[in-house]
Scaffold this active site. Structure first.
Site, PDB file in Angstrom:
ATOM      1  N   THR A 129     -10.443  33.315  -3.366  1.00  0.00           N
ATOM      2  CA  THR A 129     -10.109  32.814  -2.034  1.00  0.00           C
ATOM      3  C   THR A 129     -10.825  33.585  -0.935  1.00  0.00           C
ATOM      4  OG1 THR A 129      -8.273  32.624  -0.481  1.00  0.00           O
ATOM      5  CG2 THR A 129      -8.068  34.325  -2.140  1.00  0.00           C
ATOM      6  N   ASP A 130     -11.014  32.929   0.200  1.00  0.00           N
ATOM      7  CA  ASP A 130     -11.584  33.622   1.365  1.00  0.00           C
ATOM      8  C   ASP A 130     -10.593  34.632   1.965  1.00  0.00           C
ATOM      9  OD1 ASP A 130      -9.766  31.828   2.517  1.00  0.00           O
ATOM     10  OD2 ASP A 130     -11.224  30.843   3.818  1.00  0.00           O
ATOM     11  N   GLU A 131      -9.312  34.541   1.574  1.00  0.00           N
ATOM     12  CA  GLU A 131      -8.307  35.432   2.179  1.00  0.00           C
ATOM     13  C   GLU A 131      -8.528  36.895   1.814  1.00  0.00           C
ATOM     14  OE1 GLU A 131      -4.267  34.252   2.230  1.00  0.00           O
ATOM     15  OE2 GLU A 131      -4.734  32.135   2.461  1.00  0.00           O
ATOM     16  N   TYR A 155      -0.317  38.162  -1.590  1.00  0.00           N
ATOM     17  CA  TYR A 155      -1.146  37.179  -2.304  1.00  0.00           C
ATOM     18  C   TYR A 155      -2.617  37.585  -2.262  1.00  0.00           C
ATOM     19  CZ  TYR A 155      -4.151  33.078  -2.840  1.00  0.00           C
ATOM     20  OH  TYR A 155      -5.167  32.245  -3.211  1.00  0.00           O
ATOM     21  N   LYS A 159      -5.255  38.758  -5.253  1.00  0.00           N
ATOM     22  CA  LYS A 159      -6.513  38.053  -5.562  1.00  0.00           C
ATOM     23  C   LYS A 159      -7.697  39.020  -5.421  1.00  0.00           C
ATOM     24  CE  LYS A 159      -7.115  34.261  -6.428  1.00  0.00           C
ATOM     25  NZ  LYS A 159      -7.105  33.520  -7.721  1.00  0.00           N
TER      26      LYS A 159
HETATM   27  P1  NAD Z   1      -1.297  26.063  -7.734  1.00  0.00           P
HETATM   28  O1  NAD Z   1      -0.223  27.008  -7.335  1.00  0.00           O
HETATM   29  O2  NAD Z   1      -1.205  24.640  -7.316  1.00  0.00           O
HETATM   30  O3  NAD Z   1      -1.442  26.045  -9.334  1.00  0.00           O
HETATM   31  C1  NAD Z   1      -1.414  27.215 -10.097  1.00  0.00           C
HETATM   32  C2  NAD Z   1      -1.299  26.802 -11.569  1.00  0.00           C
HETATM   33  O4  NAD Z   1      -1.322  28.001 -12.364  1.00  0.00           O
HETATM   34  C3  NAD Z   1       0.000  26.076 -11.909  1.00  0.00           C
HETATM   35  O5  NAD Z   1      -0.274  24.955 -12.728  1.00  0.00           O
HETATM   36  C4  NAD Z   1       0.799  27.126 -12.681  1.00  0.00           C
HETATM   37  O6  NAD Z   1       1.702  26.554 -13.629  1.00  0.00           O
HETATM   38  C5  NAD Z   1      -0.309  27.914 -13.341  1.00  0.00           C
HETATM   39  N1  NAD Z   1       0.103  29.275 -13.688  1.00  0.00           N
HETATM   40  C6  NAD Z   1       0.746  30.170 -12.897  1.00  0.00           C
HETATM   41  N2  NAD Z   1       0.963  31.303 -13.571  1.00  0.00           N
HETATM   42  C7  NAD Z   1       0.444  31.136 -14.809  1.00  0.00           C
HETATM   43  C8  NAD Z   1       0.352  31.959 -15.951  1.00  0.00           C
HETATM   44  N3  NAD Z   1       0.847  33.206 -15.961  1.00  0.00           N
HETATM   45  N4  NAD Z   1      -0.256  31.480 -17.060  1.00  0.00           N
HETATM   46  C9  NAD Z   1      -0.777  30.210 -17.063  1.00  0.00           C
HETATM   47  N5  NAD Z   1      -0.686  29.390 -16.005  1.00  0.00           N
HETATM   48  C10 NAD Z   1      -0.091  29.839 -14.893  1.00  0.00           C
HETATM   49  O7  NAD Z   1      -2.638  26.726  -7.247  1.00  0.00           O
HETATM   50  P2  NAD Z   1      -3.937  26.049  -6.601  1.00  0.00           P
HETATM   51  O8  NAD Z   1      -3.703  25.807  -5.163  1.00  0.00           O
HETATM   52  O9  NAD Z   1      -4.368  24.951  -7.472  1.00  0.00           O
HETATM   53  O10 NAD Z   1      -4.978  27.263  -6.708  1.00  0.00           O
HETATM   54  C11 NAD Z   1      -5.746  27.441  -7.896  1.00  0.00           C
HETATM   55  C12 NAD Z   1      -6.596  28.697  -7.735  1.00  0.00           C
HETATM   56  O11 NAD Z   1      -7.446  28.557  -6.611  1.00  0.00           O
HETATM   57  C13 NAD Z   1      -5.786  29.969  -7.498  1.00  0.00           C
HETATM   58  O12 NAD Z   1      -6.387  31.019  -8.212  1.00  0.00           O
HETATM   59  C14 NAD Z   1      -5.893  30.202  -6.000  1.00  0.00           C
HETATM   60  O13 NAD Z   1      -5.802  31.581  -5.694  1.00  0.00           O
HETATM   61  C15 NAD Z   1      -7.279  29.663  -5.725  1.00  0.00           C
HETATM   62  N6  NAD Z   1      -7.485  29.144  -4.366  1.00  0.00           N
HETATM   63  C16 NAD Z   1      -6.658  28.179  -3.860  1.00  0.00           C
HETATM   64  C17 NAD Z   1      -6.932  27.648  -2.601  1.00  0.00           C
HETATM   65  C18 NAD Z   1      -6.068  26.570  -1.994  1.00  0.00           C
HETATM   66  O14 NAD Z   1      -6.309  26.184  -0.852  1.00  0.00           O
HETATM   67  N7  NAD Z   1      -5.091  26.021  -2.695  1.00  0.00           N
HETATM   68  C19 NAD Z   1      -8.010  28.131  -1.851  1.00  0.00           C
HETATM   69  C20 NAD Z   1      -8.792  29.156  -2.404  1.00  0.00           C
HETATM   70  C21 NAD Z   1      -8.551  29.632  -3.675  1.00  0.00           C
HETATM   71  O1  DAU Z   2      -7.747  30.243   2.554  1.00  0.00           O
HETATM   72  C1  DAU Z   2      -7.502  29.897   1.232  1.00  0.00           C
HETATM   73  C2  DAU Z   2      -6.008  29.920   0.968  1.00  0.00           C
HETATM   74  O2  DAU Z   2      -5.466  28.756   1.586  1.00  0.00           O
HETATM   75  C3  DAU Z   2      -5.652  29.936  -0.513  1.00  0.00           C
HETATM   76  O3  DAU Z   2      -6.138  31.114  -1.088  1.00  0.00           O
HETATM   77  C4  DAU Z   2      -4.146  29.835  -0.730  1.00  0.00           C
HETATM   78  O4  DAU Z   2      -3.845  29.744  -2.105  1.00  0.00           O
HETATM   79  C5  DAU Z   2      -3.652  28.587  -0.018  1.00  0.00           C
HETATM   80  O5  DAU Z   2      -2.237  28.533  -0.109  1.00  0.00           O
HETATM   81  C6  DAU Z   2      -4.078  28.589   1.450  1.00  0.00           C
HETATM   82  O6  DAU Z   2      -3.384  29.631   2.176  1.00  0.00           O
HETATM   83  P1  DAU Z   2      -2.796  29.380   3.638  1.00  0.00           P
HETATM   84  O7  DAU Z   2      -1.717  30.360   3.871  1.00  0.00           O
HETATM   85  O8  DAU Z   2      -3.873  29.305   4.646  1.00  0.00           O
HETATM   86  O9  DAU Z   2      -2.212  27.870   3.434  1.00  0.00           O
HETATM   87  P2  DAU Z   2      -0.863  27.191   3.945  1.00  0.00           P
HETATM   88  O10 DAU Z   2      -0.983  25.738   3.639  1.00  0.00           O
HETATM   89  O11 DAU Z   2       0.355  27.902   3.469  1.00  0.00           O
HETATM   90  O12 DAU Z   2      -0.950  27.383   5.518  1.00  0.00           O
HETATM   91  C7  DAU Z   2      -2.046  26.890   6.271  1.00  0.00           C
HETATM   92  C8  DAU Z   2      -1.834  27.301   7.703  1.00  0.00           C
HETATM   93  O13 DAU Z   2      -0.705  26.582   8.229  1.00  0.00           O
HETATM   94  C9  DAU Z   2      -1.499  28.765   7.862  1.00  0.00           C
HETATM   95  O14 DAU Z   2      -2.067  29.253   9.071  1.00  0.00           O
HETATM   96  C10 DAU Z   2       0.014  28.790   7.964  1.00  0.00           C
HETATM   97  C11 DAU Z   2       0.337  27.478   8.650  1.00  0.00           C
HETATM   98  N1  DAU Z   2       1.626  26.865   8.296  1.00  0.00           N
HETATM   99  C12 DAU Z   2       1.892  26.675   6.964  1.00  0.00           C
HETATM  100  C13 DAU Z   2       3.084  26.123   6.558  1.00  0.00           C
HETATM  101  C14 DAU Z   2       3.409  25.936   5.087  1.00  0.00           C
HETATM  102  C15 DAU Z   2       2.521  26.446   9.270  1.00  0.00           C
HETATM  103  O15 DAU Z   2       2.254  26.594  10.487  1.00  0.00           O
HETATM  104  N2  DAU Z   2       3.706  25.891   8.875  1.00  0.00           N
HETATM  105  C16 DAU Z   2       4.039  25.723   7.558  1.00  0.00           C
HETATM  106  O16 DAU Z   2       5.152  25.228   7.257  1.00  0.00           O
END
Ligand code: NAD
Ligand code: DAU
Length: 363
Positions: A129-131, A155, A159
């Site tokens: 992630t970019d975070e 989180y 990562k």
């Molecule tokens: P998600 O939470 O939707 O899915 C995570 C999956 O991992 C689930 O299916 C869960 O059952 C599985 N899991 C959790 N713990 C496990 C374990 N111990 N063993 C096997 N499986 C397990 O997550 P996502 O949003 O699809 O993100 C996927 C990846 O991408 C993550 O590594 C996250 O850090 C990264 N990422 C997500 C975003 C985003 O915007 N969602 C952005 C950047 C990076």
């Molecule tokens: O940047 C990549 C990341 O993006 C991933 O690594 C994470 O897994 C993914 O969850 C996401 O993180 P964020 O914290 O940015 O996503 P989220 O959807 O939780 O929130 C997006 C923005 O919206 C953030 O600034 C918080 C805000 N927010 C979120 C929720 C859930 C609100 O204002 N209200 C809300 O209820």
């Protein structure tokens, strides 16, 4: 032909990746390893042909070694993680266990099977992630691959640690790894705890849209299919040991995303009179603006102000470029949630936990 192990393939991005890969690489075999935590949903893999699903934990090193050896797996695409920042604030331990210990377990298994073998080609692709880079000021340049790590939430700290482990297994043991650090994904199958699906579903039910703080936090929004395209490019063309930043080229303050969402929901109800009957509690069902649901709530502790991605390296070396702008990607996403009410209703009422038993009981 390749044999892929996709960890976390029942989660949001993992499931999208499995559908993406199956459609474009039909000769490859795909095994999904997923522990089915609250975020794992077998229904998200419905329709993906020839996917072998293994319910199991990435921390089970022996299980991963067996899968790698018995199935001749030569590529791991590692998505499995605890992924929600808010949950990490309330319960960081699970993030350390899965994201750090889990990644070490996978690396250990990959090393013991792949590096003890005949040296045939392999790849461990880590999805990050970019975070990990922390928070930008308004005038700061976007994150590049050489930006110093400065994670601010449990989180992102977990990562960041996993990224360092992947790097170390390459430099110390010679494991062939690539890492992508990407921005905020949106699209089909996203668990409704994240901003876009949560707000869409709340809007359809007439529930408040809880905006953290002043709503001026900036994220770079990336359609999940573009993310999958970036991972594919890194798998096929990325150099071992390298890191690539993947973004959507759509830096927007949250309030702009929320206003887009509110207007799009209003327009959808005008365009489709059947929506008012399906979602009678939505303000749009009675011609009122969805924006009336916007509600200011206290800010997320440690909330990062701005993320932005410099993706020139991925463009130059991998030929990566996002195919969708936010307007197009968001419109497709809204349509998907309207057309797939059964998927998100199953999440809301908990029936997604027994999706397999319900759908395959008679077989
Ligand atoms: P998600 O939470 O939707 O899915 C995570 C999956 O991992 C689930 O299916 C869960 O059952 C599985 N899991 C959790 N713990 C496990 C374990 N111990 N063993 C096997 N499986 C397990 O997550 P996502 O949003 O699809 O993100 C996927 C990846 O991408 C993550 O590594 C996250 O850090 C990264 N990422 C997500 C975003 C985003 O915007 N969602 C952005 C950047 C990076
Ligand atoms: O940047 C990549 C990341 O993006 C991933 O690594 C994470 O897994 C993914 O969850 C996401 O993180 P964020 O914290 O940015 O996503 P989220 O959807 O939780 O929130 C997006 C923005 O919206 C953030 O600034 C918080 C805000 N927010 C979120 C929720 C859930 C609100 O204002 N209200 C809300 O209820």
């Amino acid at each position: 032909m390749s044999h892929l192990l996709v960890t976390g393939g029942a989660g949001f991005i993992g499931a999208n990746f499995v559908h993406y890969w199956r459609a474009r690489h039909p000769d490859d075999t795909v095994t999904v390893l997923d522990a089915l935590t609250y975020a794992g949903n077998r229904a998200s893999l419905a329709g993906a042909n020839a996917v072998d699903f293994v319910e199991g934990d990435i921390r089970d090193t022996a299980l991963v070694e067996t899968l790698l050896r018995d199935r001749g797996i030569d590529r791991i695409v590692h998505f499995a993680a605890e992924s929600h920042v808010d949950r990490s604030i309330h319960g960081p331990a699970a993030f350390i266990d899965t994201n750090i210990i889990g990644t070490m377990s996978l690396l250990t298994a990959a090393r013991s099977v792949w590096l003890a073998g005949d040296g045939s080609p392999h790849r461990f692709h880590h999805v990050s992630t970019d975070e990990v880079y922390g928070s930008l000021g308004a005038e700061d340049p976007p994150f590049s691959e050489s930006t110093a790590y400065a994670p601010n939430s449990p989180y992102s700290a977990s990562k960041a640690a996993s990224d360092h482990l992947v790097r170390a297994w390459h430099h110390t043991y010679g494991l062939e790894v690539t890492t992508t650090n990407c921005s905020n994904n949106y699209g089909p199958y996203q668990f409704p705890e994240k901003l876009i699906p949560l707000f869409l579903i709340n809007a359809l039910h007439g529930r408040p849209l809880p905006i953290y703080g002043d709503g001026m936090q900036i994220r770079d929004w990336l359609h999940v299919e573009d993310h999958c395209r970036g991972i594919e490019a890194a798998l096929l063309r990325g150099r071992p040991g390298e890191v690539y930043n993947i973004g959507g080229g759509a830096e927007m303050p949250n309030i702009a995303v929320i206003d887009t969402l509110c207007s799009a929901v209003d327009a959808a109800f005008v365009g489709d009179p059947t929506l008012a009957a399906r979602f009678p509690d939505a303000p749009a069902a009675s011609g009122k603006p969805t924006s009336r649901l916007k509600t200011s709530v206290s800010d997320r502790p440690g909330h990062d102000r701005r993320y932005a991605i410099d993706e020139r390296k991925a463009r130059a070396e991998l030929g990566y470029a996002p195919a969708r702008d936010f307007a197009t990607g968001f419109a497709a996403t809204l349509n998907w949630y309207l057309d797939n009410e059964g998927w998100w209703r199953g999440v809301l009422d908990g029936s997604y936990r027994t999706w397999v038993e319900t759908n395959y009981a008679a077989r």
